[in-house]
Design a protein around this motif. Structure first.
Motif, short mmCIF file in Angstrom:
data_model
loop_
_atom_site.label_atom_id
_atom_site.label_comp_id
_atom_site.label_asym_id
_atom_site.label_seq_id
_atom_site.Cartn_x
_atom_site.Cartn_y
_atom_site.Cartn_z
N ILE A 119 0.84 -1.20 0.00
CA ILE A 119 0.00 0.00 0.00
C ILE A 119 0.88 1.25 0.00
O ILE A 119 0.57 2.24 -0.68
N GLU A 120 1.98 1.21 0.72
CA GLU A 120 2.90 2.36 0.75
C GLU A 120 3.53 2.57 -0.62
O GLU A 120 3.71 3.69 -1.07
N ASP B 17 -4.08 -9.61 0.37
CA ASP B 17 -5.42 -9.13 0.05
C ASP B 17 -5.38 -8.09 -1.07
O ASP B 17 -6.24 -8.06 -1.94
N LYS C 63 -9.62 0.78 -0.54
CA LYS C 63 -10.34 1.46 0.53
C LYS C 63 -11.78 0.94 0.64
O LYS C 63 -12.28 0.73 1.74
N LYS D 231 -14.51 -3.92 7.10
CA LYS D 231 -14.03 -3.36 8.38
C LYS D 231 -12.71 -4.01 8.82
O LYS D 231 -12.56 -4.43 9.96
N ILE D 232 -11.79 -4.11 7.86
CA ILE D 232 -10.47 -4.68 8.14
C ILE D 232 -9.41 -3.83 7.45
O ILE D 232 -9.72 -2.97 6.63
N THR D 233 -8.16 -4.07 7.79
CA THR D 233 -7.04 -3.48 7.06
C THR D 233 -6.47 -4.58 6.19
O THR D 233 -6.14 -5.66 6.69
N LEU D 234 -6.37 -4.32 4.90
CA LEU D 234 -5.93 -5.35 3.97
C LEU D 234 -4.43 -5.62 4.09
O LEU D 234 -3.63 -4.69 4.24
N THR D 235 -4.07 -6.88 3.99
CA THR D 235 -2.67 -7.28 3.95
C THR D 235 -2.19 -7.20 2.50
O THR D 235 -2.99 -6.98 1.58
N ASP D 236 -0.90 -7.40 2.29
CA ASP D 236 -0.37 -7.38 0.93
C ASP D 236 -1.04 -8.45 0.07
O ASP D 236 -1.32 -8.22 -1.11
N GLU E 49 -11.73 -2.34 2.37
CA GLU E 49 -11.44 -2.17 3.80
C GLU E 49 -12.68 -1.67 4.55
O GLU E 49 -12.96 -2.13 5.65
#
Length: 147
Positions: free
Chosen positions: A4-5, A48, A34, A41-46, A37
């Motif tokens: 994501i970065e 994902d 986004k 209601k999660i933060t995606l991993t690489d 996510e």
């Protein structure tokens, strides 16, 4: 660096370079990430994020086929340009030999011997191949091996 970065850094670079086409494609990626996510209601991993990218590339390839069939090469070219940008963020694709080797390993580890075992086999293969191989082709290879 997290995927994501890397995508956000490329967005900044595209803004500075005033590359509107690239910036648009990157913004589509960030919006899709986004959206997922927020929905889940999660933060995606690489992994994902790679799944999101894979889905987006597949959608664009389908669009290219439809546009070319309709004689709209101008629209197909836009989609192809987006595919090029999306693929930059995906892991390196595997060669046919590497896919075949992973398939053989999966068959050996699961003991798959017939088409009834295809689900088990694909469950083992999918995490290893997601974003790195065309799962449609992999499915055909599995059917050929088991059938």
């Amino acid at each position: 660096m997290a995927l994501i970065e890397s995508i956000k850094n490329e967005q900044k670079a595209a803004m500075k370079a005033k590359d509107k086409a690239r910036l648009g494609a990157i913004r589509l990626v960030l919006a899709a990430i986004k959206q997922r996510e927020v929905d889940e209601k999660i933060t995606l991993t690489d992994d994902d994020i790679v799944a999101v990218l894979t889905k987006m590339v597949k959608q664009r390839r389908d669009s290219v086929a439809q546009y070319e069939a309709a004689g709209r090469q101008d629209l197909a070219d836009v989609e192809l340009a987006e595919i090029t940008v999306l693929e930059e963020f995906m892991p390196q694709p595997l060669s046919d030999d590497e896919v075949a080797a992973l398939l053989e390993d999966a068959i050996a580890s699961t003991g798959a011997s017939s088409m009834q075992d295809m689900g088990k086999l694909m469950a083992v293969l999918k995490p290893q191949l997601q974003g790195r191989a065309d799962m449609g082709k992999v499915s055909q290879l599995v059917k050929a091996k088991l059938g």
